[in-house]
Design a protein around this motif. Structure first.
Motif, mmCIF file in Angstrom:
data_model
loop_
_atom_site.group_PDB
_atom_site.id
_atom_site.type_symbol
_atom_site.label_atom_id
_atom_site.label_comp_id
_atom_site.label_asym_id
_atom_site.label_seq_id
_atom_site.Cartn_x
_atom_site.Cartn_y
_atom_site.Cartn_z
ATOM 1 N N THR A 50 32.090 49.063 41.981
ATOM 2 C CA THR A 50 32.071 47.620 42.273
ATOM 3 C C THR A 50 32.343 46.752 41.046
ATOM 4 O O THR A 50 32.845 45.634 41.180
ATOM 5 C CB THR A 50 30.712 47.213 42.878
ATOM 6 N N ASN A 53 37.363 46.662 37.831
ATOM 7 C CA ASN A 53 38.513 46.216 38.636
ATOM 8 C C ASN A 53 39.558 47.308 38.836
ATOM 9 O O ASN A 53 40.276 47.313 39.839
ATOM 10 C CB ASN A 53 39.165 44.995 37.976
ATOM 11 N N HIS A 56 39.123 49.352 42.088
ATOM 12 C CA HIS A 56 39.146 48.672 43.380
ATOM 13 C C HIS A 56 40.327 49.166 44.205
ATOM 14 O O HIS A 56 41.257 48.424 44.526
ATOM 15 C CB HIS A 56 39.207 47.154 43.185
ATOM 16 N N SER A 57 40.270 50.443 44.536
ATOM 17 C CA SER A 57 41.324 51.080 45.341
ATOM 18 C C SER A 57 40.671 51.764 46.537
ATOM 19 O O SER A 57 39.446 51.968 46.549
ATOM 20 C CB SER A 57 42.102 52.101 44.499
ATOM 21 N N PHE A 61 36.757 52.914 46.985
ATOM 22 C CA PHE A 61 35.999 52.148 47.975
ATOM 23 C C PHE A 61 35.277 53.095 48.931
ATOM 24 O O PHE A 61 34.080 52.925 49.223
ATOM 25 C CB PHE A 61 36.943 51.225 48.749
ATOM 26 N N ARG A 138 42.955 47.090 52.481
ATOM 27 C CA ARG A 138 41.513 46.804 52.470
ATOM 28 C C ARG A 138 40.971 46.726 53.887
ATOM 29 O O ARG A 138 39.858 47.179 54.169
ATOM 30 C CB ARG A 138 41.277 45.473 51.739
#
Length: 323
Positions: A50, A53, A56-57, A61, A138
């Motif tokens: 979290t 950065n 953040h894939s 996730f 996402r």
């Protein structure tokens, strides 16, 4: 008829892993350490995913959500088991027993689907790399996580629908460290054959179907990379080896216990430790120690929180209190 449908058992006795006093103390220390490692390891993964950065894939996730499920799965019965090692009377209320059955099937059912989602993510990344960003958006990842929780909820509610109203009129000793559904149904004051069939249909089919999907996805990935370069093949084998290890340790005991619930084996409660304790502690090890990006990000977070902070980095309130 009313007498048959009523339950007079208000609590169950859990025999635990062993009756030996010496082993009880050893188990208390051993499983306490394991539980702390599970919490710290999985919380570190969630914090890393979290806060960094670069992680953040879709893969990370899903990994963060897996860590959250692992914490839940390890916490539904492990704390009570640890306390019971120091207790002479290992009992659990009827409602507490039903709650354990609810949570174990919610979390295990959800994790099964989540592992399939992670396998699908690897399939898209390896077999369709040019469309990976579009397919694994996402929104898609969020839907996959929601589906995993929905499947787990439907699975556990269907189990409880025929378990919560079972009549328990005498026997209340469960030969395990938690209320395991096959062992609890054996204590009911009726012929449990139909109930056992329903357990096989529900838990057995869910376990076997998700396991089959996982194996199929791995086979497709291996066939796809077989004709590519040796570097790609080596990377795929490395990734799949980690996944297969988790899948075998998690699904093996589940399938053994719930596909054949008619006969109780002493080894069942030992196998239950694998998907309630050992798998949640292995996931952080397998999915992070083999991943360079995760190791780098975790090292930075640990260094940031453990190194002494300069005065300029401290919050304004703390700095003012120093002067």
């Amino acid at each position: 008829m009313d007498k048959v449908n009523s339950s007079v058992v208000s609590e169950f006795v859990l025999l635990g892993l062993s009756s030996s006093q010496e082993l009880q103390l050893f188990y208390f220390v051993f499983f306490s350490v394991l539980y702390v490692v599970i919490l710290l390891g999985n919380l570190l993964i969630i914090l890393t995913v979290t806060s960094d950065n670069r992680l953040h894939s879709p893969m990370y996730f899903l990994l963060g959500n897996l860590s959250f499920v692992d914490i839940c799965q390890a916490s539904f019965a492990t704390p009570k088991m640890i306390v019971d090692f120091l207790s002479e009377h290992k009992t659990i209320s009827f409602s507490g027993c039903i709650a354990q059955i609810f949570f174990i099937h919610l979390f295990t059912g959800g994790e099964m689907v989540l592992l399939v989602s992670m396998a699908y993510d690897r399939y898209v990344a390896i077999c369709k790399p040019l469309h990976y960003v579009i397919i694994m958006s996402r929104r898609t990842c969020t839907i996959l996580v929601m589906i995993s929780w929905a499947v787990g909820l439907v699975h556990t509610l269907s189990q409880l629908s025929f378990t919560v109203n079972l009549p328990f009129c005498g026997p209340n000793v469960v030969d395990s460290f938690f209320c395991d559904l096959p062992r609890v149904t054996k204590l009911a004051c009726l012929d449990s054959y139909i109930i056992e069939i329903l357990i096989v249909v529900n838990s057995g089919i869910l376990s076997l179907s998700t396991f089959s999907l996982l194996v199929s996805s791995y086979i497709i990935i291996l066939v796809t990379v077989w004709f590519k370069s040796s570097v790609v093949m080596a990377k795929a084998f490395s990734t799949l080896a980690a996944h297969v290890t988790v899948v075998i340790l998690f699904f093996g005991p589940c399938i053994f216990i719930y596909v054949w619930p008619f006969t109780m084996y002493p080894v069942d409660k030992v196998l239950a430790i694998f998907y309630t304790i050992f798998t949640p502690i292995l996931n952080p090890i397998i999915y992070t120690l083999r991943n360079k990006d995760m190791k780098t990000a975790m090292r930075k977070i640990i260094t940031y929180y453990l190194r002494p902070k300069k005065i300029s980095e401290m919050p304004l309130v703390v700095r003012n209190s120093l002067y």
